[in-house]
Structures are given as C-alpha cells and as structure tokens.
Design a protein around this motif. Sequence first.
Motif, PDB file in Angstrom:
ATOM      1  N   ARG A 104      31.981  33.378  40.028  1.00 35.32           N
ATOM      2  CA  ARG A 104      33.353  33.536  40.521  1.00 35.32           C
ATOM      3  C   ARG A 104      34.356  33.155  39.433  1.00 35.32           C
ATOM      4  O   ARG A 104      35.403  33.795  39.281  1.00 35.32           O
ATOM      5  CB  ARG A 104      33.570  32.683  41.776  1.00 35.32           C
ATOM      6  CG  ARG A 104      32.595  33.001  42.908  1.00 35.32           C
ATOM      7  CD  ARG A 104      32.937  32.247  44.176  1.00 35.32           C
ATOM      8  NE  ARG A 104      34.135  32.791  44.794  1.00 35.32           N
ATOM      9  CZ  ARG A 104      35.171  32.079  45.199  1.00 35.32           C
ATOM     10  NH1 ARG A 104      35.169  30.754  45.043  1.00 35.32           N
ATOM     11  NH2 ARG A 104      36.217  32.655  45.748  1.00 35.32           N
TER      12      ARG A 104
ATOM     13  N   GLU B 160      34.439  35.995  36.982  1.00 31.75           N
ATOM     14  CA  GLU B 160      35.219  37.105  37.547  1.00 31.75           C
ATOM     15  C   GLU B 160      36.718  36.860  37.391  1.00 31.75           C
ATOM     16  O   GLU B 160      37.476  37.765  37.004  1.00 31.75           O
ATOM     17  CB  GLU B 160      34.876  37.293  39.025  1.00 31.75           C
ATOM     18  CG  GLU B 160      35.687  38.391  39.709  1.00 31.75           C
ATOM     19  CD  GLU B 160      35.495  38.422  41.219  1.00 31.75           C
ATOM     20  OE1 GLU B 160      36.415  38.884  41.909  1.00 31.75           O
ATOM     21  OE2 GLU B 160      34.436  37.980  41.699  1.00 31.75           O
TER      22      GLU B 160
ATOM     23  N   TRP C 151      41.210  31.339  44.326  1.00 32.17           N
ATOM     24  CA  TRP C 151      39.870  31.115  44.904  1.00 32.17           C
ATOM     25  C   TRP C 151      39.781  31.532  46.356  1.00 32.17           C
ATOM     26  O   TRP C 151      38.686  31.814  46.857  1.00 32.17           O
ATOM     27  CB  TRP C 151      39.455  29.658  44.732  1.00 32.17           C
ATOM     28  CG  TRP C 151      39.588  29.194  43.316  1.00 32.17           C
ATOM     29  CD1 TRP C 151      40.361  28.169  42.842  1.00 32.17           C
ATOM     30  CD2 TRP C 151      38.944  29.752  42.149  1.00 32.17           C
ATOM     31  NE1 TRP C 151      40.256  28.056  41.480  1.00 32.17           N
ATOM     32  CE2 TRP C 151      39.392  29.023  41.021  1.00 32.17           C
ATOM     33  CE3 TRP C 151      38.055  30.807  41.961  1.00 32.17           C
ATOM     34  CZ2 TRP C 151      38.976  29.302  39.730  1.00 32.17           C
ATOM     35  CZ3 TRP C 151      37.633  31.102  40.666  1.00 32.17           C
ATOM     36  CH2 TRP C 151      38.085  30.348  39.570  1.00 32.17           C
TER      37      TRP C 151
ATOM     38  N   GLY D  69      38.714  38.377  46.453  1.00 35.24           N
ATOM     39  CA  GLY D  69      37.989  37.701  45.392  1.00 35.24           C
ATOM     40  C   GLY D  69      38.890  37.140  44.312  1.00 35.24           C
ATOM     41  O   GLY D  69      40.067  37.498  44.204  1.00 35.24           O
ATOM     42  N   PRO D  70      38.349  36.224  43.493  1.00 33.14           N
ATOM     43  CA  PRO D  70      39.169  35.546  42.488  1.00 33.14           C
ATOM     44  C   PRO D  70      39.720  36.472  41.406  1.00 33.14           C
ATOM     45  O   PRO D  70      40.801  36.215  40.872  1.00 33.14           O
ATOM     46  CB  PRO D  70      38.216  34.505  41.893  1.00 33.14           C
ATOM     47  CG  PRO D  70      36.841  34.960  42.252  1.00 33.14           C
ATOM     48  CD  PRO D  70      36.972  35.702  43.540  1.00 33.14           C
TER      49      PRO D  70
END
Length: 211
Positions: free
Chosen positions: A22, A25, A188, A193-194
């Motif tokens: 994450r 990303e 977050w 999504g991040p």
Amino acid sequence: MTDCQLYLITPESLDPASFAPRLAEALDAGPVAAVQLRLKNVDDDTIRRAVDVLQPVTHARDVAFIMNDRPDLAVSCGCDGAHVGMEDADVATARRILGDELQLGVSCYDSRDMALRAGEAGADYVAFGAFFPSPSKETEIRADPALLTWWSSMIELPVVAIGGITPDNCSTLVRAGADFLSVISAVWSHPDGPGAGVLAMNAAIAAAETD
C-alpha cells in the motif's frame, strides 16, 4: 509561491508486510516528500521491524523516512530524521541525538512562541495544526491558516500543516503558505486506495497553486 508538497504519516497501527504494498502504491502515484512512521503503543522491536520493511520502500523511491517521537530509534535504525512534539521532547536534546545531518521536525500546534523556540533549538521544520477535525487524532486545538502566512513570511524554515486535511479543504492552507501538507486518512482511507488518495491530494494542491 513555492511548491507545496505532500507529507504522508502512517496509520498508528499496521502490519508492515501487508502495509508495504500500500505504501508502494501511494508513492508510485505521484510526488511525496516524506513518510513519517507513527506507531503508537508498541515496543521498540515492533518499530524496528516496521522500519526494516517500510524504509526500503521509501528509499527506493527517493522519499525521506521520518521516525515519530523517537530520535534515538531514528539514529539506530538509519532513518532520515525524527519528528517530535514540542510538549513531548526537549528539542535541543533531540537535535543533539540526531546530529547535524538528520532532519528534525517539531509539532507546535497553534503556538507562534513554540515554533520560534523550536527553530532556535535546531528544528529543520515546524508543524502547525490541527487545522480541521481529524478522524486520526482527537485534539481541541484549531490552528488558524494565518499562522502559516505569518511563519512563511517571517521565517525561512519550512512549515507543515496537519490535521484533517483533504482534497476538499486544503486549498486555503496551500494559499496561506504551507510548504507541506501532512495527511493520514485522506490517503490511507481513500475508498479507491492510497494511490488514488495521493493523486487526489496532489491534484488539489496543484489547483490551489494555480488559483
């Protein structure tokens, strides 16, 4: 106006192995100046393990990795610096621990006096906030954006804005003179999504700078 940049803070609780993708990303989605590891109520070994997993993700992308609260661990773990609360740590002591090379950031809440003293004690940047209600950290303090304008017009040290910042409300802080916007939930907790969170924040920053 200098370019305002994004400064990410991690959630207070995370599993490093599942969080690493994450983080990658988020950093791959657009420019991020720094990532602060902010783990609460965990032991030192847990923090060290998180650094071992997450710091290589940031360094591979030329992003600074900052330790929250613990300048001693920042040094022993090879981090790029530490961030302390003005009321939680002696800034001069933190500066001595970090030496001349590592970055020192200091939370100064809504206090001009705290910020000036932090600068005199060796801070590399100061942070004001919270500017908005935050789902990540409860605080009764509400800083005025005018603080950012005052600081940026008077003092050369960079200034960070923190607290409930989102793409919808950040323009006032960018135009007021923030050098960095520090965010947690906007990235977050983004529903897509991040990576989408970083894209949205950077787009809002760019729009505010061109207004």
